[in-house]
Scaffold this motif. Structure first.
Motif, PDB file in Angstrom:
ATOM      1  N   LYS A 138      -2.209   7.743  -3.663  1.00  0.00           N
ATOM      2  CA  LYS A 138      -1.928   6.448  -3.051  1.00  0.00           C
ATOM      3  C   LYS A 138      -2.389   5.320  -3.952  1.00  0.00           C
ATOM      4  N   TYR A 196       3.984  11.723  -0.947  1.00  0.00           N
ATOM      5  CA  TYR A 196       3.739  12.991  -0.280  1.00  0.00           C
ATOM      6  C   TYR A 196       4.724  14.023  -0.834  1.00  0.00           C
ATOM      7  N   ALA A 208       2.622   1.667   3.597  1.00  0.00           N
ATOM      8  CA  ALA A 208       1.820   1.517   4.813  1.00  0.00           C
ATOM      9  C   ALA A 208       1.700   0.048   5.172  1.00  0.00           C
ATOM     10  N   HIS A 209       1.830  -0.207   6.460  1.00  0.00           N
ATOM     11  CA  HIS A 209       1.747  -1.594   6.930  1.00  0.00           C
ATOM     12  C   HIS A 209       1.178  -1.566   8.333  1.00  0.00           C
ATOM     13  N   ILE A 223      -3.743   1.435  -3.502  1.00  0.00           N
ATOM     14  CA  ILE A 223      -4.177   0.369  -2.598  1.00  0.00           C
ATOM     15  C   ILE A 223      -4.401  -0.913  -3.397  1.00  0.00           C
ATOM     16  N   LEU A 231       4.073  17.662   5.431  1.00  0.00           N
ATOM     17  CA  LEU A 231       3.884  16.880   4.226  1.00  0.00           C
ATOM     18  C   LEU A 231       2.438  16.958   3.753  1.00  0.00           C
ATOM     19  N   PHE A 235       3.522   3.894   8.780  1.00  0.00           N
ATOM     20  CA  PHE A 235       4.076   4.285   7.489  1.00  0.00           C
ATOM     21  C   PHE A 235       5.586   4.181   7.560  1.00  0.00           C
ATOM     22  N   TYR A 236       6.172   3.703   6.481  1.00  0.00           N
ATOM     23  CA  TYR A 236       7.629   3.660   6.355  1.00  0.00           C
ATOM     24  C   TYR A 236       7.990   4.561   5.178  1.00  0.00           C
ATOM     25  N   PHE A 237       8.756   5.596   5.474  1.00  0.00           N
ATOM     26  CA  PHE A 237       9.066   6.610   4.466  1.00  0.00           C
ATOM     27  C   PHE A 237      10.448   6.397   3.859  1.00  0.00           C
ATOM     28  N   TYR A 285       0.875  -1.163   0.000  1.00  0.00           N
ATOM     29  CA  TYR A 285       0.000   0.000   0.000  1.00  0.00           C
ATOM     30  C   TYR A 285       0.911   1.210   0.000  1.00  0.00           C
ATOM     31  N   PHE A 332      -0.376  15.128   1.176  1.00  0.00           N
ATOM     32  CA  PHE A 332      -0.708  13.909   0.450  1.00  0.00           C
ATOM     33  C   PHE A 332      -0.878  14.204  -1.036  1.00  0.00           C
ATOM     34  N   PHE A 339       8.379  12.492  -0.941  1.00  0.00           N
ATOM     35  CA  PHE A 339       8.573  11.286  -0.146  1.00  0.00           C
ATOM     36  C   PHE A 339       7.630  10.184  -0.608  1.00  0.00           C
ATOM     37  N   PHE A 343       2.207   5.274  -1.044  1.00  0.00           N
ATOM     38  CA  PHE A 343       1.803   6.675  -0.983  1.00  0.00           C
ATOM     39  C   PHE A 343       2.940   7.564  -1.502  1.00  0.00           C
TER      40      PHE A 343
END
Lengths: 115, 111
Positions: free
Chosen positions: B49, B36, B94-95, B51, B44, B99-101, B32, B46, B90, B34
């Motif tokens: 995204k 930004y 998502a997990h 999905i 930041l 969020f892991y950027f 998932y 949005f 960025f 994203f």
């Protein structure tokens, strides 16, 4: 529009001081997050909260604590500020959603300088 | 472990030319993803995204991103860059509420 506000845009503190960063969101979001942003490292998650009085550690919780007494407010606390905590701090919020896939909405950030 | 890589610290493009900002990901399960954007001294915002569904996702300000499962990529694109697109971008995965950027890519659009 979702609005996430942070109490200060810029802060200057001395080493050893206790620092409070406040974040408020007005969209009744369940989830709230605190990140720090450093050049070349992107955003790193410090803590998050999925409900009032609930909190979970992120990737870099050391030296930080959080408080969530009301749904709309999430505070980040630096118990004893150190120079390596000089950074940009970003707050975010999101709906709880399904599987945590909801968009996060960010505040403007607080740039903290610890001398 | 979930992770995102943005291989370019900086991308330079002339106004009116197409732009691409690269992102690759590593995630257990379905990704998932994203994008930004961050303007100077701002939080930041949005952009878009992915999905599920169509691999080409359209977002704000004329941006779009292409999901490629085989290459584990989610590159951000725009057909014609504007000077006002200059900002820090960025990518994130998502997990389970986290969020892991990526480390961010600075986009410079020159007149």
């Amino acid at each position: 529009d979702v609005k996430v506000t942070q109490s200060s845009r810029y802060l200057v503190k001395r080493t050893g001081e206790k620092v409070f960063l406040e974040c408020v969101q007005d969209m009744d979001h369940e989830n709230m997050f605190w990140y720090r942003q450093d050049p070349g490292l992107g955003l790193r998650l410090i803590y998050f909260s999925y409900d009032v009085k609930m909190k979970e550690k992120g990737d870099i919780p050391e030296g930080y604590s959080v408080s969530r007494e009301k749904k709309e407010r999430f505070s980040l606390i630096l118990e004893s500020a150190s120079t390596n905590q000089t950074s940009m701090y970003l707050c975010a919020s999101s709906l709880i959603g399904t599987g945590g896939l909801e968009t996060q909405y960010f505040g403007p950030g607080t740039r903290l300088l610890v001398l | 472990a979930q992770s995102v890589a943005q291989p370019e610290d900086q991308v330079n493009v002339a106004e009116g030319n197409p732009l691409t900002v690269k992102c690759t990901y590593s995630v257990s399960g379905n990704p998932y993803l994203f994008w930004y954007v961050q303007y100077p001294n701002r939080g930041l915002q949005f952009l878009l995204k992915y999905i599920t569904g169509d691999n080409l996702v359209k977002g704000s300000y004329g941006f779009e991103a292409e999901f490629n499962k085989s290459q584990t990529s989610f590159h951000l694109k725009k057909p014609s860059a504007l000077v006002s697109d200059s900002a820090l971008y960025f990518c994130a995965v998502a997990h389970f509420n986290k969020f892991y950027f990526g480390s961010g890519t600075k986009l410079n659009v020159k007149p």
